[in-house]
Scaffold this motif. Structure first.
Motif, PDB file in Angstrom:
ATOM      1  N   THR A   6      -2.850   0.951  -3.053  1.00 20.34           N
ATOM      2  CA  THR A   6      -1.962   1.266  -4.200  1.00 20.34           C
ATOM      3  C   THR A   6      -2.709   3.643  -4.114  1.00 20.34           C
ATOM      4  N   CYS A   7      -1.453   4.030  -4.251  1.00 18.58           N
ATOM      5  CA  CYS A   7      -1.219   5.678  -4.223  1.00 18.58           C
ATOM      6  C   CYS A   7      -3.025   5.934  -5.325  1.00 18.58           C
ATOM      7  N   SER A   8      -3.552   7.168  -4.640  1.00 20.93           N
ATOM      8  CA  SER A   8      -4.599   7.807  -5.646  1.00 20.93           C
ATOM      9  C   SER A   8      -4.451   8.339  -6.586  1.00 20.93           C
ATOM     10  N   ARG A   9      -2.509   9.179  -6.248  1.00 22.99           N
ATOM     11  CA  ARG A   9      -2.548   9.744  -7.684  1.00 22.99           C
ATOM     12  C   ARG A   9      -1.614   8.884  -8.533  1.00 22.99           C
ATOM     13  N   CYS A  10      -1.362   8.685  -7.902  1.00 17.20           N
ATOM     14  CA  CYS A  10       0.597   7.740  -9.046  1.00 17.20           C
ATOM     15  C   CYS A  10       0.442   6.313  -9.461  1.00 17.20           C
ATOM     16  N   HIS A  11      -0.750   5.850  -8.930  1.00 20.21           N
ATOM     17  CA  HIS A  11      -1.367   4.402  -9.046  1.00 20.21           C
ATOM     18  C   HIS A  11       0.171   3.707  -8.569  1.00 20.21           C
ATOM     19  N   GLY A  36       1.624   7.761   3.546  1.00 15.38           N
ATOM     20  CA  GLY A  36       2.111   9.195   2.559  1.00 15.38           C
ATOM     21  C   GLY A  36       3.029   8.281   1.939  1.00 15.38           C
ATOM     22  N   CYS A  37       2.568   8.783  -0.063  1.00 17.83           N
ATOM     23  CA  CYS A  37       3.364   8.008  -1.333  1.00 17.83           C
ATOM     24  C   CYS A  37       4.169   8.791  -1.114  1.00 17.83           C
ATOM     25  N   GLN A  38       5.149   8.167  -1.058  1.00 15.06           N
ATOM     26  CA  GLN A  38       7.089   8.068  -1.581  1.00 15.06           C
ATOM     27  C   GLN A  38       7.385   8.860  -3.010  1.00 15.06           C
ATOM     28  N   PHE A  39       6.658   8.447  -3.871  1.00 12.82           N
ATOM     29  CA  PHE A  39       6.599   9.344  -5.587  1.00 12.82           C
ATOM     30  C   PHE A  39       5.711  10.126  -5.520  1.00 12.82           C
ATOM     31  N   CYS A  40       4.673   9.355  -5.380  1.00 13.92           N
ATOM     32  CA  CYS A  40       4.194  11.803  -5.415  1.00 13.92           C
ATOM     33  C   CYS A  40       3.624  12.750  -4.312  1.00 13.92           C
ATOM     34  N   GLY A  41       3.731  12.405  -3.210  1.00 12.16           N
ATOM     35  CA  GLY A  41       3.359  12.890  -1.853  1.00 12.16           C
ATOM     36  C   GLY A  41       2.255  12.910  -1.200  1.00 12.16           C
TER      37      GLY A  41
HETATM   38 ZN   LIG Z   1       1.645   9.007  -4.803  1.00 17.42          ZN
END
Ligand SMILES: [Zn+2]
Ligand SMILES: [Zn+2]
Length: 422
Positions: free
Chosen positions: A240-245, A226-231
């Motif tokens: 890296t996160c697929s949404r916020c990178h 679970g990305c801690q920056f964008c959820g």
């Molecule tokens: Zn993210």
């Protein structure tokens, strides 16, 4: 379904890593984690408009609070007035540069970056101009800056300084004081309307759909992060996160080691912070050195009981309680007690919530030393303990941020697995 419906894919709770399904949500609805009940997402009515109105009004009020008189006092026919700008300047140039730098960063630089970011983001949402190069950077910075906004703590420091000054001289409140109070209120309101999942969803759309194999489980157990920056939920093979990178990790790296190292640093510095004077007051040629405890006792003797209690709790009890409870939480990872994980998480959130309020005494010293500069008649300068106490607060805040609350739940999950195996 109306355009106002908030649609988002599954997400992992930031506190317990539980995978939560987000149902279609309407205005004024809040979703809490199924397992730990921590808020996941809040959808408010006209969020973008409210963010724009609150942030722009806060910026105007902040400009006003810098310009006019903040506090004034007169003693033996001499009158002294300071604006907030004088307060920061005096610390930066004349007294303690490091203290001045901390006050200016937490009081001016970070709140202004935060407010201007919100202003730009909310304006982009209203005019539907969402794709700018800076959007991703601004959204990521909000999450990092927010814990370091200390405007409300400074406001409390201003009130405590007022009570302390009343025992020495006649005190007056300037226009800036009221402007700053209104600015504090608006900044808190702005922070309350910021919801990272809602904002990322509005700018970059829904997070990538992930196949959830197993309901009622943590993201780590399903090979997800679970990305801690964008959820957003990501497969654990992603770096890296697929949404916020942003770089993603299942747990904060070396969380316990970092937390313990920072706590040891804070514990060592807590000794000089209490042994040495935090403030030196010179009155008619005689200098009096006051420690944190000395300041509490003086306020108590002056019958300012509520303020004495505020300083006692914020400067003495909170740092000790925070250091002990974080040490205890780290120890729990290897030697877990029967206390339910949800209670341990509450202890963690409490330490995170109250920690920044310990800065109040530092702001009191900063205000007093900027205001009371009457040459040989009376002057106040910060003592050497001011910097060590400031370092204690910053180190304990960093320790709380380094601690990964999901570890608390990992232990309870492992215990359950062990019990079911036996
Ligand atoms: Zn993210
Ligand atoms: Zn949770």
């Amino acid at each position: 379904m109306s355009d106002d419906t908030f649609i988002e894919n599954e997400t992992a709770c930031d506190c317990c890593d539980w995978v939560n399904t987000i149902p279609p949500m309407q205005h004024n609805e809040r979703l809490r984690c199924e397992r730990c009940k921590h808020p996941i997402v809040t959808v408010s009515k006209k969020t973008a408009q409210l963010l724009l109105a609150n942030s722009s009004a806060a910026i105007v009020l902040f400009a006003l609070s810098l310009t006019y008189e903040f506090l004034g006092f007169s003693s033996n026919g001499i009158t002294q007035q300071i604006s907030l700008w004088d307060c920061i300047n005096a610390l930066l140039i004349e007294h303690f540069t490091a203290l001045g730098a901390i006050v200016s960063v937490t009081l001016v630089v970070l709140p202004l970056i935060y407010l201007f970011s919100i202003l730009l983001l909310s304006f982009s949402l209203i005019v539907k101009s969402k794709h700018h190069r800076y959007t991703r950077w601004l959204l990521l910075s909000l999450e990092t800056i927010q814990p370091w906004l200390m405007v409300d703590v400074f406001m409390l420091g201003g009130l405590v300084a007022l009570v302390k000054l009343k025992s020495l001289a006649e005190v007056s409140l300037g226009v800036s004081f009221w402007a700053f109070a209104a600015y504090t209120f608006l900044l808190i309101r702005t922070v309350c309307y910021v919801d990272k999942r809602w904002l990322w969803n509005q700018f970059f759309g829904q997070s990538e759909k992930i196949d959830i194999k197993q309901k009622a489980s943590s993201a780590r157990n399903q090979g997800l992060i679970g990305c801690q920056f964008c959820g957003a939920l990501n497969p654990s093979t992603n770096r890296t996160c697929s949404r916020c990178h942003h770089v993603i990790m299942s747990r904060k790296p070396a969380s316990l080691k970092r937390t313990i190292a920072l706590l040891i640093g804070a514990s060592i510095l807590y000794v000089p912070a209490n042994l040495f004077p935090i403030m030196n007051t010179t009155f008619l040629g005689t200098t009096e050195h006051s420690t944190i405890i000395g300041g509490v006792l003086l306020l108590w003797a002056l019958k300012s009981y509520p303020v004495a209690l505020v300083i006692l709790i914020a400067s003495v009890l909170v740092p000790i309680a925070k250091i002990l409870s974080l040490f205890w939480l780290c120890w729990q990872y290897h030697f877990a007690t029967d206390l339910p994980a949800i209670k341990k998480q509450k202890i963690y959130h409490l330490t995170e919530l109250v920690g920044r309020w310990s800065m109040v005494d530092i702001f009191v010293v900063a205000i007093l030393s900027a205001l009371v500069q009457l040459g040989t008649l009376m002057n106040i300068v910060p003592g050497i303990a001011a910097m060590s106490f400031c370092a204690v607060v910053i180190l304990t805040m960093l320790a709380a941020m380094s601690f990964d609350p999901r570890l608390v739940w990992d232990i309870s999950e492992e215990t359950k697995v062990d019990e079911s195996e036996s």
